[in-house]
Every structure is written in structure tokens, then in C-alpha cells.
Motif scaffolding. Structure first.
Motif, mmCIF file in Angstrom:
data_model
loop_
_atom_site.group_PDB
_atom_site.id
_atom_site.type_symbol
_atom_site.label_atom_id
_atom_site.label_comp_id
_atom_site.label_asym_id
_atom_site.label_seq_id
_atom_site.Cartn_x
_atom_site.Cartn_y
_atom_site.Cartn_z
ATOM 1 N N ALA A 134 -4.491 123.539 83.488
ATOM 2 C CA ALA A 134 -3.621 124.210 82.521
ATOM 3 C C ALA A 134 -4.248 124.209 81.135
ATOM 4 C CB ALA A 134 -2.253 123.532 82.496
ATOM 5 N N LEU A 135 -4.864 123.092 80.759
ATOM 6 C CA LEU A 135 -5.527 123.015 79.462
ATOM 7 C C LEU A 135 -6.666 124.024 79.386
ATOM 8 C CD1 LEU A 135 -7.860 121.721 77.469
ATOM 9 C CD2 LEU A 135 -5.472 121.440 76.782
ATOM 10 N N ALA A 136 -7.465 124.099 80.451
ATOM 11 C CA ALA A 136 -8.571 125.050 80.476
ATOM 12 C C ALA A 136 -8.058 126.489 80.464
ATOM 13 C CB ALA A 136 -9.431 124.805 81.710
ATOM 14 N N ALA A 137 -6.951 126.749 81.159
ATOM 15 C CA ALA A 137 -6.370 128.092 81.172
ATOM 16 C C ALA A 137 -5.986 128.519 79.755
ATOM 17 C CB ALA A 137 -5.146 128.125 82.086
ATOM 18 N N ILE A 142 -6.135 132.098 76.966
ATOM 19 C CA ILE A 142 -5.082 132.387 75.990
ATOM 20 C C ILE A 142 -5.657 132.265 74.582
ATOM 21 C CG2 ILE A 142 -2.825 131.703 75.089
ATOM 22 C CD1 ILE A 142 -2.116 130.701 77.893
ATOM 23 N N LEU A 143 -6.218 131.102 74.271
ATOM 24 C CA LEU A 143 -6.883 130.919 72.983
ATOM 25 C C LEU A 143 -8.182 131.720 72.920
ATOM 26 C CD1 LEU A 143 -6.740 129.248 70.303
ATOM 27 C CD2 LEU A 143 -8.148 127.525 71.452
ATOM 28 N N LYS A 144 -8.883 131.803 74.060
ATOM 29 C CA LYS A 144 -10.169 132.514 74.162
ATOM 30 C C LYS A 144 -11.169 132.005 73.124
ATOM 31 C CE LYS A 144 -7.989 136.657 76.080
ATOM 32 N NZ LYS A 144 -7.740 138.113 75.954
ATOM 33 N N PRO A 154 -17.690 124.994 86.759
ATOM 34 C CA PRO A 154 -17.224 126.182 87.484
ATOM 35 C C PRO A 154 -15.993 125.920 88.350
ATOM 36 C CG PRO A 154 -19.622 126.043 87.576
ATOM 37 C CD PRO A 154 -19.147 124.762 86.951
ATOM 38 N N ASP A 155 -15.883 124.705 88.916
ATOM 39 C CA ASP A 155 -14.736 124.427 89.778
ATOM 40 C C ASP A 155 -13.449 124.247 88.992
ATOM 41 O OD1 ASP A 155 -15.334 121.999 88.629
ATOM 42 O OD2 ASP A 155 -15.268 120.842 90.486
ATOM 43 N N ALA A 160 -8.522 127.823 86.637
ATOM 44 C CA ALA A 160 -7.880 128.054 85.342
ATOM 45 C C ALA A 160 -7.576 129.536 85.147
ATOM 46 C CB ALA A 160 -8.770 127.538 84.215
ATOM 47 N N GLN A 161 -8.493 130.385 85.555
ATOM 48 C CA GLN A 161 -8.250 131.828 85.461
ATOM 49 C C GLN A 161 -7.070 132.237 86.334
ATOM 50 O OE1 GLN A 161 -11.589 134.248 86.593
ATOM 51 N NE2 GLN A 161 -10.715 136.106 85.698
ATOM 52 N N ASP A 162 -7.045 131.719 87.551
ATOM 53 C CA ASP A 162 -5.930 132.026 88.447
ATOM 54 C C ASP A 162 -4.609 131.538 87.852
ATOM 55 O OD1 ASP A 162 -7.761 133.072 90.215
ATOM 56 O OD2 ASP A 162 -7.843 131.282 91.480
#
Length: 396
Positions: A134-137, A142-144, A154-155, A160-162
Motif C-alpha cells: 500500500a505504501l509503494a502504491a 498516487i504521489l508519483k 520488482p516483486d 503495488a500497481q495492481d
């Protein structure tokens, strides 16, 4: 002989009153002047006014948590010298008022961080949780944040994208608010744009830089703490690893040792937070007490359950990965070492840190992590654990 059992109180707006805290078994209060701007001087009048409320309710103001450190001090820029001088004067004033322990942290921009404030547990209670995905997402999609991809494996990136793609607008807003708005005791909360701008102010500041800035700060304020009779107690990073490209330098035993050796004074000590340090599997908590115990001036007792990667959630105090029974034993032995060597700093205040939202508190508006019943359960368990260990060791 026992430890001093304390309770965190956020002042008159706290959902748990001082009158209610009397029923928990705590004898000391951990609090701060949360209404004052960061970097300002805490006056004797302000301190004594707050202290009187606490003492009128039958408690001792045991620990200040926290005297926040201005971001200019952390970055070593702007008005950092002015803010350090203000900090020194606050310590003098606290000493004048008879307050002897100050907890603080040196986390840049964000204080303690979670991604879920109501993680449902099997027993129906809820807990705080940090989810690496969630943090990575949030960070990546969101923050980009520019360059963030290089900081995640990568894992983590694909899940995170999903995760981000499945969030609707309200869920995105909730996640953003949870991460940025500030949790109880946090120094500041940020809007989305404010956060982006704050991150930019740390561009080019490395972990080595931040550690050097912290040691500079300690060399300035510890002599004043010695004169004022105040034991400083730095709180570890929470979580104990970098977030959003920001360095963190109080996450491991090595970090802690570097700081206490850089300024060799009993007034330069630690807040030993078993939850923060315990979120890393490479931190052996009982052994850390054994090796760093001579500089532990304050203790936060809680346990986390580590999940995959860097994710974790708050467990019951005597469960999870915290091994609090062995931590408590090590703390008791440290206390008796101090007694046998003639030290005066014997009380070692601890508080139950965080707690599940449970029973009637599930229907109430409470501060995340700081509902009354869950913490009272934790304090009761910890007090029983302490008495049991002291009895088994045949120590008073």
C-alpha cells in the motif's frame, strides 16, 4: 522495586481523561505541550500550568513526549541555530519545573507512519498496520515521486500497481490521508502538495548527512540537559527503514550505539521502543537491552507481527514477534545492575504503547492506536509479566 508505569495523555482534548487514567493502574503521565508551535520555547508558566493539571489528578509528569525538533535542525539549514537555542531554553525550563526525562525523534518530514488504522483481527478488534504494498502504491502511482521505482524491488512494484488500480477515489483519499495527515503525537500533518514540497527540501541529504546533523544537535543540547538534570531519550524510526527516499538513522542497534558513543553522557539516552525496533527481524530486542541498557531512559512496550517483506501489524502486547517476556527480564536485570552500582536512575518509566481498538471502544471516536481499553489490557498484562518475572528471579 518496580518500573514506573506510565500512560500517554494528549492533553485536555484527549478522548481518555486523567480521571479515567486513574483506573488503569498507571501512576505517571507521558505528555507534551502539543498546542505550541514547533521550534518555540516552552515557558515555565506553560509547563507549570500543564504540570498542575497532571498533579491535581494525582499523577507525576514522568516523561515529556515529545519536544519536537524543527525540520531546519534536521536539514542543518535556515534558522537551525535559533531553533537549537530555543530547544536548549525549553530544556532549562523543563528542568526548572522538575521534569527529568524528554523523549524525541529525528525522523525527517514524517513521524510514525501506517497505511491502515483499522486492520481487522480474527477476534474482532482492530489494529494499526503498515502494508509495504500500500505504501509503494501511494508512492509510485498516487504521489508519483520521481525516481521512486529504483527504491522498490520488482516483486513489490507489480503488486503495488495492481493495488493502486483497484482503489476508487474515496479509497485513494483515505490512503493519502492515513499516510500524510499525521498520527497522534506526530509533529505535523501535510496536504498532498505540502508533502511534495517538503520532500524536495531533503534533496541531496544522505543518511550520513542526517546522522551528522543529529550528532551536531546532540553535542549542542546534551551539556544543557546535564545542567538541567534531564535525561534525553531518542525514539527509533517508525517504521525502522527509509520511506519516500528520506533517510532514517535511528533504526538499528548500530545506529543507537553510534549516537550514544558520539556524545558519551548518561543524559544522552534512548527510548527503547520494542515495536519500532521490532519491525526489523535483524534487531534482537533482548540482546539490545543487554548491550544498550545503560542508556535506556524510557521504554515503549508493544509487539508487532511481521508479515511478508516490510509489512507488519500491531499484535497483542504479549504476542507477535516482540518477545516481551525476555525484554522485560533484561530490563529488570538492568534495573538491578543500576541499583547494585549505586545509580539513581532506577525507576525506568515504561508505557504500554498503542493498543487494539476493542470492546466498547469500537463504537467510539478514539485516537488511532491510543484507545483506552486496548492500552489498559496491555498495561495489565505488562504489570503482571513484570511481577511474575521479579518473583521468579526472587528480586524485589
Amino acid at each position: 522495586m518496580q518500573f514506573e508505569h506510565t500512560w500517554r495523555w494528549f492533553g485536555p482534548y484527549d478522548t481518555t481523561s486523567l480521571e479515567a487514567i486513574k483506573q488503569t493502574g498507571a501512576t505517571g503521565i507521558v505528555t507534551a505541550l502539543h498546542h505550541l508551535p514547533i521550534g518555540s520555547v516552552w515557558t515555565v508558566d506553560e509547563i507549570n500550568s500543564h504540570k498542575k493539571k497532571i498533579e491535581d489528578a494525582g499523577f507525576r509528569w514522568s516523561v515529556v513526549e515529545s519536544v519536537p525538533i524543527h525540520e531546519d535542525i534536521k536539514r542543518h539549514t535556515g534558522k537551525f541555530n535559533t531553533y537549537i537555542e530555543n530547544y536548549k531554553q525549553t530544556l532549562r525550563n523543563l528542568g526548572t519545573c522538575g521534569i527529568d526525562t524528554v523523549c524525541y525523534n529525528f525522523m525527517p518530514v514524517l513521524d510514525w507512519t501506517r497505511t491502515d488504522l483499522q486492520h481487522l483481527l480474527p477476534d474482532g478488534s482492530t489494529a494499526l498496520r503498515f502494508d509495504e504494498i500500500a505504501l509503494a502504491a501511494f508512492d509510485l502511482f498516487i504521489l508519483k515521486r520521481e525516481g521512486a521505482e529504483s527504491e522498490y524491488y520488482p516483486d513489490v512494484i507489480k503488486p503495488a500497481q495492481d493495488f493502486a488500480e483497484k482503489l476508487d477515489e474515496s479509497e485513494r483519499e483515505k490512503l493519502t490521508k492515513t499516510i500524510l495527515a499525521g498520527l497522534p503525537g506526530s509533529e505535523e500533518g501535510y496536504s498532498y502538495e505540502e508533502f511534495r514540497e517538503m520532500l524536495k527540501t531533503y534533496d541531496g541529504i544522505t543518511a550520513t548527512d542526517l546522522q551528522s546533523n543529529l550528532i551536531y544537535f546532540l553535542r549542542e543540547i546534551i551539556p544543557v540537559a546535564e545542567e538541567a538534570g534531564i535525561r534525553m531519550a531518542i525514539h527509533p524510526d517508525d517504521p525502522p527503514f527509509p520511506l519516500f527516499g528520506l533517510p532514517r538513522v535511528v533504526s538499528t542497534e548500530e545506529h543507537a550505539r553510534t549516537l550514544i558513543e558520539a556524545v558519551d553522557s548518561p543524559n544522552n539516552g534512548l527510548t527503547f521502543c520494542t515495536g519500532s525496533y521490532g519491525a526489523r527481524a535483524d534487531n534482537d530486542l533482548p540482546k539490545m537491552v543487554e548491550s544498550l541498557g545503560h542508556r535506556i531512559n524510557f521504554v515503549h512496550l508493544r509487539s508487532v507481527k511481521r508479515e511478508s517483506g516490510r509489512s507488519f501489524h500491531e499484535a497483542n502486547h504479549l504476542e507477535g514477534d516482540g518477545n516481551l517476556a525476555q525484554v522485560m527480564k533484561a530490563l529488570i536485570l538492568e534495573q538491578h545492575r543500576r541499583k547494585n552500582e549505586g545509580h539513581t536512575d532506577l525507576n525506568i518509566p515504561f508505557r504500554p504503547d498503542h493498543g487494539h481498538q476493542m470492546l466498547d471502544d469500537l463504537e467510539k471516536e478514539t485516537f488511532p492506536g491510543y484507545s483506552c481499553i486496548g492500552r489498559m489490557r496491555g498495561l495489565a498484562e505488562l504489570r503482571g509479566l513484570e511481577i511474575g518475572i521479579r518473583t521468579a528471579l526472587e528480586l524485589e
